[in-house]
Write an enzyme that holds these catalytic residues in place. Structure first.
Site, PDB file in Angstrom:
ATOM      1  N   PRO A   9       0.794  -1.227   0.000  1.00 44.80           N
ATOM      2  CA  PRO A   9       0.000   0.000   0.000  1.00 44.80           C
ATOM      3  C   PRO A   9       0.833   1.286   0.000  1.00 44.80           C
ATOM      4  O   PRO A   9       1.885   1.358   0.620  1.00 44.80           O
ATOM      5  CB  PRO A   9      -0.824  -0.096   1.286  1.00 44.80           C
ATOM      6  CG  PRO A   9      -0.126  -1.092   2.139  1.00 44.80           C
ATOM      7  CD  PRO A   9       0.544  -2.049   1.190  1.00 44.80           C
ATOM      8  N   ASN A  10       0.315   2.252  -0.725  1.00 37.65           N
ATOM      9  CA  ASN A  10       0.851   3.622  -0.821  1.00 37.65           C
ATOM     10  C   ASN A  10       2.126   3.723  -1.654  1.00 37.65           C
ATOM     11  O   ASN A  10       2.600   4.838  -1.896  1.00 37.65           O
ATOM     12  CB  ASN A  10       1.078   4.239   0.578  1.00 37.65           C
ATOM     13  CG  ASN A  10      -0.201   4.316   1.366  1.00 37.65           C
ATOM     14  OD1 ASN A  10      -1.188   4.866   0.876  1.00 37.65           O
ATOM     15  ND2 ASN A  10      -0.222   3.754   2.572  1.00 37.65           N
ATOM     16  N   ARG A  17       5.089  11.068  -2.346  1.00 40.15           N
ATOM     17  CA  ARG A  17       4.818  10.683  -0.967  1.00 40.15           C
ATOM     18  C   ARG A  17       6.062  10.864  -0.090  1.00 40.15           C
ATOM     19  O   ARG A  17       7.084  10.225  -0.348  1.00 40.15           O
ATOM     20  CB  ARG A  17       4.401   9.209  -0.964  1.00 40.15           C
ATOM     21  CG  ARG A  17       4.308   8.590   0.377  1.00 40.15           C
ATOM     22  CD  ARG A  17       4.195   7.075   0.288  1.00 40.15           C
ATOM     23  NE  ARG A  17       4.013   6.562   1.616  1.00 40.15           N
ATOM     24  CZ  ARG A  17       4.323   5.341   2.006  1.00 40.15           C
ATOM     25  NH1 ARG A  17       4.821   4.486   1.122  1.00 40.15           N
ATOM     26  NH2 ARG A  17       4.139   4.959   3.234  1.00 40.15           N
ATOM     27  N   TYR A  22      11.269   8.813   1.213  1.00 43.50           N
ATOM     28  CA  TYR A  22      11.227   7.791   0.166  1.00 43.50           C
ATOM     29  C   TYR A  22      11.862   8.232  -1.158  1.00 43.50           C
ATOM     30  O   TYR A  22      11.966   7.425  -2.082  1.00 43.50           O
ATOM     31  CB  TYR A  22       9.778   7.338  -0.066  1.00 43.50           C
ATOM     32  CG  TYR A  22       9.161   6.721   1.168  1.00 43.50           C
ATOM     33  CD1 TYR A  22       9.698   5.561   1.727  1.00 43.50           C
ATOM     34  CD2 TYR A  22       8.061   7.300   1.799  1.00 43.50           C
ATOM     35  CE1 TYR A  22       9.142   4.987   2.866  1.00 43.50           C
ATOM     36  CE2 TYR A  22       7.498   6.739   2.936  1.00 43.50           C
ATOM     37  CZ  TYR A  22       8.048   5.591   3.464  1.00 43.50           C
ATOM     38  OH  TYR A  22       7.502   5.028   4.593  1.00 43.50           O
ATOM     39  N   ASN A  72       7.946  -5.654  -1.120  1.00 43.99           N
ATOM     40  CA  ASN A  72       7.913  -4.537  -0.175  1.00 43.99           C
ATOM     41  C   ASN A  72       6.481  -4.486   0.356  1.00 43.99           C
ATOM     42  O   ASN A  72       5.598  -3.933  -0.304  1.00 43.99           O
ATOM     43  CB  ASN A  72       8.296  -3.218  -0.851  1.00 43.99           C
ATOM     44  CG  ASN A  72       8.336  -2.082   0.176  1.00 43.99           C
ATOM     45  OD1 ASN A  72       7.891  -2.244   1.311  1.00 43.99           O
ATOM     46  ND2 ASN A  72       8.871  -0.941  -0.228  1.00 43.99           N
ATOM     47  N   ALA A  75       3.269  -0.786   4.732  1.00 49.61           N
ATOM     48  CA  ALA A  75       2.739  -0.752   6.098  1.00 49.61           C
ATOM     49  C   ALA A  75       2.310  -2.137   6.598  1.00 49.61           C
ATOM     50  O   ALA A  75       2.346  -2.406   7.814  1.00 49.61           O
ATOM     51  CB  ALA A  75       1.566   0.216   6.173  1.00 49.61           C
ATOM     52  N   GLU A  96      12.442  -9.644   1.439  1.00 47.40           N
ATOM     53  CA  GLU A  96      11.704  -8.465   1.920  1.00 47.40           C
ATOM     54  C   GLU A  96      12.546  -7.221   1.668  1.00 47.40           C
ATOM     55  O   GLU A  96      13.721  -7.196   2.049  1.00 47.40           O
ATOM     56  CB  GLU A  96      11.432  -8.643   3.418  1.00 47.40           C
ATOM     57  CG  GLU A  96      10.736  -7.464   4.057  1.00 47.40           C
ATOM     58  CD  GLU A  96      10.604  -7.632   5.578  1.00 47.40           C
ATOM     59  OE1 GLU A  96      10.877  -8.732   6.116  1.00 47.40           O
ATOM     60  OE2 GLU A  96      10.244  -6.642   6.230  1.00 47.40           O
ATOM     61  N   HIS A  98      12.765  -2.792   1.737  1.00 49.34           N
ATOM     62  CA  HIS A  98      12.229  -1.489   2.158  1.00 49.34           C
ATOM     63  C   HIS A  98      13.131  -0.386   1.634  1.00 49.34           C
ATOM     64  O   HIS A  98      14.367  -0.513   1.691  1.00 49.34           O
ATOM     65  CB  HIS A  98      12.155  -1.388   3.685  1.00 49.34           C
ATOM     66  CG  HIS A  98      11.282  -2.436   4.288  1.00 49.34           C
ATOM     67  ND1 HIS A  98       9.907  -2.358   4.250  1.00 49.34           N
ATOM     68  CD2 HIS A  98      11.582  -3.599   4.893  1.00 49.34           C
ATOM     69  CE1 HIS A  98       9.401  -3.439   4.822  1.00 49.34           C
ATOM     70  NE2 HIS A  98      10.390  -4.209   5.218  1.00 49.34           N
ATOM     71  N   LEU A  99      12.518   0.674   1.166  1.00 45.56           N
ATOM     72  CA  LEU A  99      13.290   1.850   0.736  1.00 45.56           C
ATOM     73  C   LEU A  99      14.014   2.466   1.932  1.00 45.56           C
ATOM     74  O   LEU A  99      15.206   2.768   1.868  1.00 45.56           O
ATOM     75  CB  LEU A  99      12.347   2.891   0.125  1.00 45.56           C
ATOM     76  CG  LEU A  99      11.661   2.478  -1.180  1.00 45.56           C
ATOM     77  CD1 LEU A  99      10.245   3.000  -1.217  1.00 45.56           C
ATOM     78  CD2 LEU A  99      12.442   2.990  -2.366  1.00 45.56           C
ATOM     79  N   SER A 100      13.267   2.683   2.997  1.00 49.10           N
ATOM     80  CA  SER A 100      13.844   3.312   4.191  1.00 49.10           C
ATOM     81  C   SER A 100      14.412   2.239   5.117  1.00 49.10           C
ATOM     82  O   SER A 100      14.047   1.063   5.008  1.00 49.10           O
ATOM     83  CB  SER A 100      12.766   4.133   4.915  1.00 49.10           C
ATOM     84  OG  SER A 100      11.728   3.285   5.371  1.00 49.10           O
ATOM     85  N   ARG A 105      13.640   4.284  12.220  1.00 47.00           N
ATOM     86  CA  ARG A 105      12.432   5.108  12.201  1.00 47.00           C
ATOM     87  C   ARG A 105      11.597   4.863  13.467  1.00 47.00           C
ATOM     88  O   ARG A 105      12.121   4.432  14.471  1.00 47.00           O
ATOM     89  CB  ARG A 105      11.655   4.826  10.907  1.00 47.00           C
ATOM     90  CG  ARG A 105      12.496   5.153   9.656  1.00 47.00           C
ATOM     91  CD  ARG A 105      11.731   4.973   8.393  1.00 47.00           C
ATOM     92  NE  ARG A 105      10.563   5.868   8.364  1.00 47.00           N
ATOM     93  CZ  ARG A 105       9.533   5.716   7.533  1.00 47.00           C
ATOM     94  NH1 ARG A 105       9.543   4.715   6.663  1.00 47.00           N
ATOM     95  NH2 ARG A 105       8.518   6.558   7.576  1.00 47.00           N
ATOM     96  N   ARG A 109       7.732   0.669  13.502  1.00 45.67           N
ATOM     97  CA  ARG A 109       8.261   0.104  12.246  1.00 45.67           C
ATOM     98  C   ARG A 109       9.405  -0.882  12.496  1.00 45.67           C
ATOM     99  O   ARG A 109       9.901  -1.525  11.571  1.00 45.67           O
ATOM    100  CB  ARG A 109       8.767   1.215  11.320  1.00 45.67           C
ATOM    101  CG  ARG A 109       7.679   2.155  10.862  1.00 45.67           C
ATOM    102  CD  ARG A 109       8.200   3.130   9.827  1.00 45.67           C
ATOM    103  NE  ARG A 109       7.362   4.307   9.772  1.00 45.67           N
ATOM    104  CZ  ARG A 109       6.241   4.411   9.055  1.00 45.67           C
ATOM    105  NH1 ARG A 109       5.838   3.416   8.296  1.00 45.67           N
ATOM    106  NH2 ARG A 109       5.525   5.518   9.075  1.00 45.67           N
TER     107      ARG A 109
HETATM  108  C1  DQA Z   1       8.379   0.963   3.710  1.00 44.80           C
HETATM  109  C2  DQA Z   1       8.512   1.157   5.220  1.00 44.80           C
HETATM  110  C3  DQA Z   1       7.175   0.950   5.908  1.00 44.80           C
HETATM  111  O1  DQA Z   1       7.304   1.152   7.311  1.00 44.80           O
HETATM  112  C4  DQA Z   1       6.162   1.951   5.375  1.00 44.80           C
HETATM  113  O2  DQA Z   1       4.883   1.718   5.957  1.00 44.80           O
HETATM  114  C5  DQA Z   1       6.070   1.973   3.896  1.00 44.80           C
HETATM  115  C6  DQA Z   1       7.303   1.846   3.109  1.00 44.80           C
HETATM  116  C7  DQA Z   1       9.692   1.274   2.964  1.00 44.80           C
HETATM  117  O3  DQA Z   1       9.814   0.877   1.807  1.00 44.80           O
HETATM  118  O4  DQA Z   1      10.577   1.947   3.513  1.00 44.80           O
HETATM  119  O5  DQA Z   1       5.008   2.197   3.321  1.00 44.80           O
HETATM  120  O6  DQA Z   1       8.068  -0.412   3.451  1.00 44.80           O
END
Ligand code: DQA
Length: 149
Positions: A9-10, A17, A22, A72, A75, A96, A98-100, A105, A109
């Protein structure tokens, strides 16, 4: 060899965003880089995105034929027993990404429900996390094919 890349999502909003976290690359930009890397590595990639947990579960359940999954979960990383269980149920290695760096954080998370069922996790390299994830997926799948570890 076919690799399935799933975005949660997102992530369709990447580019606008929370750009300070990101970055400014869109999901289309990242997908174009992944397709080019896939060409170099001589593998096929299917890249999907969904904002819906059940759709992501369906994508994982229907991943038969793919050598590995790069995911990825966004959330849902921190909340989804259903996505975790789907990965555990299919016999396909999952990386798995993640960008961040989720461990730098907010506290909520820091916990990934996905990590214990993933082959490994890549977190904190921005869009490069995906490329590293694809390389990891190809490596893991190649070893699985050859019966090496
Ligand atoms: C994320 C990190 C998650 O905590 C966050 O909810 C995201 C992006 C990342 O790619 O850093 O939507 O997965």
């Amino acid at each position: 060899m076919k690799i399935l890349i799933i975005n949660g999502p997102n992530l369709n909003l990447l580019g606008t965003r929370e750009a300070d976290i990101y970055g400014t690359k869109t999901l289309d930009d990242i997908s174009a880089s992944l397709r080019s890397l896939a060409g170099e590595l001589d593998v096929e990639v299917d890249i999907r995105q969904s904002n819906h947990e059940g759709e992501i579960v369906d994508m994982i359940q229907n991943a038969r034929g793919y050598a590995a999954i790069v995911i990825n979960p966004a959330a849902y990383t921190h909340t989804s027993v259903a996505i975790r269980d789907a990965i555990a149920a299919v016999n396909i290695p999952a990386i798995e990404v993640h960008l961040s760096n989720i461990y730098r954080r907010e506290e909520f998370r820091h916990k990934s429900l996905i990590a214990p069922v993933a082959h490994g996790q890549i977190s904190g390299f921005g869009p490069d996390s995906y490329g590293l994830g694809l390389r990891a997926a190809v490596s893991v799948a190649t070893h699985a094919e050859k019966g090496t570890s």
